[in-house]
Structures are given as structure tokens and as C-alpha cells.
Design an enzyme around this catalytic site. Structure first.
Site, PDB file in Angstrom:
ATOM      1  CE  LYS A  98      -5.452  30.713  58.190  1.00 28.91           C
ATOM      2  NZ  LYS A  98      -5.200  31.236  56.832  1.00 28.91           N
TER       3      LYS A  98
ATOM      4  CB  THR B  98       5.154  27.494  54.888  1.00 31.00           C
ATOM      5  OG1 THR B  98       5.972  28.614  55.279  1.00 31.00           O
ATOM      6  CG2 THR B  98       5.596  26.254  55.643  1.00 31.00           C
TER       7      THR B  98
ATOM      8  N   GLY C 197       2.161  30.260  50.632  1.00 24.97           N
ATOM      9  CA  GLY C 197       0.843  29.927  50.080  1.00 24.97           C
ATOM     10  C   GLY C 197       0.021  28.936  50.883  1.00 24.97           C
ATOM     11  CB  THR C 198       0.392  27.286  54.225  1.00 23.85           C
ATOM     12  OG1 THR C 198       0.685  28.505  54.917  1.00 23.85           O
ATOM     13  CG2 THR C 198       1.663  26.517  53.992  1.00 23.85           C
ATOM     14  N   GLY C 199      -1.837  29.400  53.599  1.00 27.19           N
ATOM     15  CA  GLY C 199      -3.151  29.933  53.978  1.00 27.19           C
ATOM     16  C   GLY C 199      -4.098  29.969  52.783  1.00 27.19           C
ATOM     17  CB  CYS C 200      -3.615  31.087  49.257  1.00 26.42           C
ATOM     18  SG  CYS C 200      -2.977  32.725  49.626  1.00 26.42           S
TER      19      CYS C 200
END
Ligand SMILES: Nc1ncnc2c1ncn2[C@@H]1O[C@H](COP(=O)(O)OP(=O)(O)OP(=O)(O)O)[C@@H](O)[C@H]1O
Ligand SMILES: Cc1ncc(CO)c(N)n1
Length: 270
Positions: free
Chosen positions: A175, A206, A208-211
Site C-alpha cells: 500500500k 486517516t 483506520g485506513t489500513g484496517c
């Protein structure tokens, strides 16, 4: 009504922006029935992580058995694992229950710099869980730690995705949320690369974007989409969730999961 299901195996974020809470909100917004196995509880808000308590082997095993022995699991998303013992418990149970899809987000350090995976557990993650993943979704820092050298550019990302795919996962999505410029993610599926481009949204919100991205991929896999299709749709979803992120708290506000905007923007695709 047929309902697809997804299970998140992850840590709890008391502020509701990342971890188990973000995953369940994503599943729900995407019309998938969500379940959870909690590995650790964090005391956390938009400004940082202030404490972690890992759950015992007994209750983690108990949660996994309770879910898998009763309800069909169409897809699994794995997030914060905290330590090597927890990694081994999860790997053992995944080998027993063999879910069709496993999206492995190798969560290591929070945005504020707190260790969400003990550094000495990295080897266990590589040895026991990478081989069980349908797709591994590291950010630039996680990819750097996993390959052992800095991953900073698009060409580093391509090379890292391939190197990591050789450690066992069927595919790797590196990512580029932390790149300069557009938010470009790169997939390597064992044969070829594919790029997923997102327009960078200028926001501090941002959390929590990865989760959110990894649980959206898991939700679309549960619904029967191919991996590339699931990532394409998840990327659209995260773009909207960041565009509508909430100005909550004093730090990085959380992404927003709201079924109505998702359908209203014409993004709803099955
Ligand atoms: N400002 C942004 N604008 C558009 N897309 C973004 C932005 N920031 C991140 N993304 C996208 O969000 C997804 C998550 O990427 P990111 O690299 O931020 O994950 P992460 O670092 O694991 O997240 P977290 O910090 O929550 O652990 C990727 O698809 C990335 O391209
Ligand atoms: C519980 C939890 N999982 C994952 C992340 C990564 O963003 C976080 N901040 N908190």
C-alpha cells in the site's frame, strides 16, 4: 436472504476508528455479516495508543472454535496480533478450519508509533502466517520490515511485493498510502503486477485506513469477487471512507462507514 460472512481476527480500538471496530463497520456497510475474534485490547484514541492488554491463549482459542464450529466463514481478515504466541494459535486454527480467503494485514506500529506487534514476533508472522494468506497487505513501513530494507518508491514496492510473495502468500498488495503524490497500491499475484491508483485526499483524518482497506477486501472476497475485483472495489470504498472521514477527536479522525453515501455515490456493486 443469503448472507455472506466475514470474520475479523484483530485488536480492539476503544475509539472505534481502527481494529475490530473499523472492520465490523466496514463489513456492515458492505452488506456482509461480521464476526470477531479479539486478540488484544488497546486503550486508544485519535491521538495515540496508551496501553495494550493481550488476551490469553484460552480465550483466543475459545473465540476461534466458537465461531468456526457454528457458523460458515466466507472470508477472514487478520489485523493486530501483538505477540508470537497469538500468531501461532491463529495459524494452528486456520490450518484446521481452512477458510477460503485470508486477508493478512501485518499490523506492526500505530500511526503514533506504538508497537502493536512485539518486534521479536516478526519471525513468527513470516514463518507461520504468511504462507496461509490469500493476500498480504503491508504498508511501506511494514513491507520494509518484512523484506529487511527500505521500501520507498513504486519500483521498491514492486520488488518488495514479489519478494514477499516468495515467502508464501498467494498475493501481496503493497500500500502506498504513505507515498508522496497519489495513493498508489501495487499487487503482485505470483505472475504479474497490477497497480491500483487512488487520488490522494488532503486530510489528517486517516485513522483506520489500513484496517478499512483490508476488511473491505475481505468483504468483497466473501461476496465471491476475484482478488483483483475485490481490491478494485475496496480501493473505491476506502477512497469514499477517507473523503467522508469524520472530524472527531483532537488527532487523526476516523474513516467513515456509511451505507448511504456508498450507495448514493453509485459505488455500490453487489
Ligand atoms: N490521503 C489518502 N488519500 C487517498 N487514499 C489514501 C490516503 N491515505 C491512504 N490511502 C489509501 O488507503 C489505503 C490504506 O493505506 P495506508 O498505506 O494508509 O495503510 P496503513 O498505513 O496500513 O494504514 P494505518 O495507518 O491505518 O495502519 C491504501 O489503499 C492507500 O492507498
Ligand atoms: C487495534 C488496532 N489495530 C490496528 C491499528 C492500525 O492502524 C490500530 N491503530 N489499532
Amino acid at each position: 436472504m443469503e448472507m455472506k460472512t466475514a470474520l475479523t481476527i484483530a485488536g480492539s480500538d476503544s475509539s472505534g476508528g481502527a481494529g475490530i471496530q473499523a472492520d465490523l463497520k466496514t463489513f456492515s456497510a458492505l452488506g456482509v455479516y461480521g464476526m470477531s475474534v479479539i486478540t488484544a485490547v488497546t486503550a486508544q484514541n485519535t491521538q495515540g495508543v496508551f496501553g495494550v492488554e493481550e488476551l490469553s491463549e484460552k480465550i483466543i482459542t475459545g473465540q476461534l472454535d466458537a465461531v468456526f464450529q457454528d457458523i460458515p466463514v466466507d472470508s477472514v481478515k487478520i489485523g493486530m496480533l501483538s505477540n508470537a504466541e497469538i500468531i501461532q494459535i491463529i495459524a494452528r486454527k486456520l490450518r484446521v478450519y481452512q477458510p477460503h480467503h485470508v486477508v493478512l494485514d501485518p499490523v506492526m506500529v500505530s500511526k503514533s508509533g506504538y508497537d502493536l506487534l512485539r518486534p521479536e514476533a516478526k519471525a513468527a508472522l513470516i514463518e507461520h502466517l504468511l504462507p496461509l494468506a490469500t493476500v498480504l497487505t503491508p504498508n511501506l513501513k511494514e513491507a520494509s520490515v518484512l523484506v529487511g530494507h527500505p521500501v520507498e518508491t513504486l519500483s521498491d514496492m514492486k520488488e518488495a511485493a514479489k519478494a514477499l510473495a516468495e515467502k508464501g502468500p498467494q498475493a501481496v498488495l503493497v500500500k502506498g498510502g504513505h507515498l508522496q503524490g497519489e495513493a498508489i497500491d501495487i499487487l503482485y499475484d505470483g505472475e504479474k503486477w497490477r497497480t491500483f491508483e487512488g487520488k490522494r485526499i488532503a486530510t489528517k483524518n486517516t485513522h483506520g485506513t489500513g484496517c478499512t482497506l483490508s476488511s473491505a477486501i475481505a468483504a468483497f472476497l466473501a461476496k465471491g469477487h476475484s482478488l483483483e475485483e475485490a481490491i478494485q472495489r475496496a480501493k473505491q470504498y476506502i477512497q469514499g471512507a477517507i473523503a467522508h472521514a469524520l472530524e472527531l477527536g483532537h488527532g487523526a479522525g476516523p474513516t467513515h462507514h456509511f451505507h448511504e453515501w456508498y450507495t448514493a455515490t453509485g459505488s455500490k456493486q453487489g
